[in-house]
Design a protein around this motif. Structure first.
Motif, mmCIF file in Angstrom:
data_model
loop_
_atom_site.group_PDB
_atom_site.id
_atom_site.type_symbol
_atom_site.label_atom_id
_atom_site.label_comp_id
_atom_site.label_asym_id
_atom_site.label_seq_id
_atom_site.Cartn_x
_atom_site.Cartn_y
_atom_site.Cartn_z
ATOM 1 N N VAL A 1 13.492 1.216 2.939
ATOM 2 C CA VAL A 1 14.021 -0.150 2.880
ATOM 3 C C VAL A 1 15.546 -0.089 2.804
ATOM 4 C CG1 VAL A 1 13.991 -2.304 1.579
ATOM 5 C CG2 VAL A 1 11.919 -0.883 1.687
ATOM 6 N N LEU A 2 16.187 -0.771 3.730
ATOM 7 C CA LEU A 2 17.636 -0.701 3.880
ATOM 8 C C LEU A 2 18.323 -1.770 3.040
ATOM 9 C CD1 LEU A 2 20.103 0.384 5.425
ATOM 10 C CD2 LEU A 2 19.495 -1.137 7.316
ATOM 11 N N ARG A 3 19.090 -1.324 2.062
ATOM 12 C CA ARG A 3 19.856 -2.263 1.231
ATOM 13 C C ARG A 3 21.305 -1.791 1.172
ATOM 14 N NH1 ARG A 3 16.277 -4.835 2.356
ATOM 15 N NH2 ARG A 3 14.751 -5.945 1.092
ATOM 16 N N ASP B 1 -1.299 6.759 5.477
ATOM 17 C CA ASP B 1 -1.895 5.510 4.969
ATOM 18 C C ASP B 1 -3.288 5.285 5.575
ATOM 19 O OD1 ASP B 1 -0.848 5.006 7.492
ATOM 20 O OD2 ASP B 1 0.023 3.073 6.969
ATOM 21 N N PHE B 2 -3.450 5.665 6.844
ATOM 22 C CA PHE B 2 -4.742 5.528 7.515
ATOM 23 C C PHE B 2 -5.011 6.794 8.319
ATOM 24 C CE2 PHE B 2 -3.477 1.045 6.863
ATOM 25 C CZ PHE B 2 -4.569 0.660 6.104
ATOM 26 N N MET C 1 0.831 -1.189 0.000
ATOM 27 C CA MET C 1 0.000 0.000 0.000
ATOM 28 C C MET C 1 0.877 1.254 0.000
ATOM 29 S SD MET C 1 -3.429 0.227 2.111
ATOM 30 C CE MET C 1 -2.557 -0.708 3.389
ATOM 31 N N ARG C 2 1.818 1.294 0.949
ATOM 32 C CA ARG C 2 2.721 2.452 0.978
ATOM 33 C C ARG C 2 3.809 2.285 -0.066
ATOM 34 N NH1 ARG C 2 4.436 3.343 7.230
ATOM 35 N NH2 ARG C 2 2.603 2.399 8.161
ATOM 36 N N PHE D 1 20.988 3.045 10.098
ATOM 37 C CA PHE D 1 19.922 2.905 11.098
ATOM 38 C C PHE D 1 20.477 2.860 12.517
ATOM 39 C CE2 PHE D 1 15.715 2.333 9.091
ATOM 40 C CZ PHE D 1 16.105 2.579 7.786
ATOM 41 N N ALA E 1 17.505 5.944 9.426
ATOM 42 C CA ALA E 1 16.467 5.923 10.461
ATOM 43 C C ALA E 1 15.706 7.246 10.476
ATOM 44 C CB ALA E 1 17.092 5.640 11.831
ATOM 45 N N ASP F 1 7.636 3.403 3.173
ATOM 46 C CA ASP F 1 8.556 2.510 3.879
ATOM 47 C C ASP F 1 9.968 2.737 3.373
ATOM 48 O OD1 ASP F 1 6.765 1.215 5.550
ATOM 49 O OD2 ASP F 1 6.159 -0.185 3.991
ATOM 50 N N SER G 1 7.380 8.119 8.125
ATOM 51 C CA SER G 1 6.556 7.185 8.886
ATOM 52 C C SER G 1 5.076 7.376 8.559
ATOM 53 C CB SER G 1 6.851 7.437 10.369
ATOM 54 O OG SER G 1 5.727 7.291 11.163
ATOM 55 N N ARG G 2 4.373 6.297 8.329
ATOM 56 C CA ARG G 2 2.949 6.269 7.953
ATOM 57 C C ARG G 2 2.703 6.758 6.529
ATOM 58 N NH1 ARG G 2 -1.013 7.991 12.696
ATOM 59 N NH2 ARG G 2 -2.426 7.245 11.075
ATOM 60 N N ALA H 1 13.265 7.156 7.714
ATOM 61 C CA ALA H 1 12.135 6.276 8.051
ATOM 62 C C ALA H 1 11.185 6.983 9.004
ATOM 63 C CB ALA H 1 12.648 4.974 8.681
ATOM 64 N N ASP H 2 11.741 7.750 9.929
ATOM 65 C CA ASP H 2 10.913 8.504 10.877
ATOM 66 C C ASP H 2 10.137 9.601 10.142
ATOM 67 O OD1 ASP H 2 10.048 9.156 13.551
ATOM 68 O OD2 ASP H 2 11.305 10.930 13.391
#
Lengths: 242, 242
Positions: A37-39, A221-222, A1-2, A17, A24, A35, A31-32, A27-28
């Protein structure tokens, strides 16, 4: 969804992170909304990163990332004939490898926001100190990376981004604008302090905003909890969840 | 490719990627081994969380999480008749909602590691101080949460976990074992300081290890750089990438 935002790179991404890390913080911030994603692959150069490309970014994915940061070069720029020789990749090949990475990402998704990040500057003295502390008598006697050479890779990275029409962050130049960058931003002459992480975070957020990927303008997202009626919660969730 | 670990909860989860946050520390610990996915919803209670359940954890997913932390209760335990009344959920319903969440997760994947985390303790004085600082004269005159009531929810959470045979972390009890927990672990009487985050991180890692989800025993997704031969990199990638 996100949507997904992928951070693809070497140890400076892998470590992102840790406390105060730029990954990090992203990501903060998202947030919501997205996402992160750590690669990150510590020690990797662009030559080795190519082996991962099809696995991390499969063609035909129904949900490719909306954005990817590509942050290599610190290891490619390790000097031939010194202790980091195994990781060394000539600058022309570094550029070609980055070009392959960008082409592949564009093939995954033509709309993907791609941000190339140059390696940070090198504090050669800090690198030597770190080596002496870590390996004492077995430490290298000549630095395995120099700031000048890393600058050549940074220049190549930014030039390539311009040529391919993708965005870039010249971290090598940016950090050196600040007096005392050697200790302020680098903890061992190469890897980032919390303040160094903050610089990367700010630069990435700035580029994301310029490219219309601004967290403050993206939808949750919500529903936010303040929009939920305690006596009639269904209403807030009607649109997205019922 | 990598397994997912989902953090599902309220603001204490949503905030967990701030500097020193327990979520970011988990992402760092499992870096290159598992992805830590942030699903924190500030202000949410378990009643509202139920609306999200099928969206965040769709049945029939080909890749359900290997582990999920379920960390609610701080808002459910807001007292009826006080300023947080809108968020209040009676303790019996809180337990039933948690039961529904666990059943749904088990239906997603019978092997999923599910960890219920109780709300942290409440420092009522810290809560009042925070309200006065934030709202001055309009601040509440009675705390909207009490430590005693939150303790009832924590007890209910741990009991339910025992009944359902899933793991739990009694954060409410654990934090109160340390003198000065009120200021040491809580920054506003409810949300966590960096030290409070460290407690959650340590407890989650402990439970994950006990359940055989130990980062140090999980394989890297791709070769460690030290395993890559500079002259023959193909060899290291042969098994996974060629």
């Amino acid at each position: 969804m996100r949507p997904n935002i992928v951070l693809f790179g070497d140890s400076i991404t892998q470590e992102s992170f840790r406390s105060g890390g730029w990954g990090a913080s992203l990501a903060d911030t998202y947030s919501r909304k997205a996402d992160v994603v750590l690669r990150g692959y510590g020690g990797y150069n662009t030559r080795w990163a190519l082996f991962l490309l099809h696995h991390l970014f499969p063609l035909g994915s129904t949900k490719p990332p909306v954005a990817t940061t590509v942050f290599f070069g610190a290891n490619d720029a390790a000097l031939a004939g010194r202790t980091g020789e195994r990781q060394h990749v000539p600058v022309e090949e570094y550029k070609e490898n980055l070009r392959k990475i960008v082409h592949h990402l564009k093939e995954c998704s033509p709309t993907m926001l791609i941000v190339l990040i140059t390696p940070p500057p090198i504090d050669e003295e800090g690198r030597m100190e770190y080596a002496r502390e870590t390996y004492s008598e077995k430490a290298m006697t000549l630095p395995e990376r120099t700031n000048e050479t890393t600058g050549v890779y940074a220049k190549g990275c930014v030039e390539l981004a311009g040529e391919l029409g993708v965005r870039s962050i010249n971290l090598w130049s940016k950090m050196q604008e600040t007096d005392g960058w050697q200790k302020k931003y680098l903890r061992d002459g190469l890897h980032l302090t919390a303040e160094g992480n903050a610089v990367v975070f700010e630069e990435v957020v700035k580029v994301f905003k310029e490219a219309w990927l601004d967290a403050s303008e993206m939808p949750y997202d919500f529903p936010h909890h303040s929009e939920i009626d305690g006596k009639n919660p269904e209403k807030a969730f009607q649109q997205k969840c019922l």
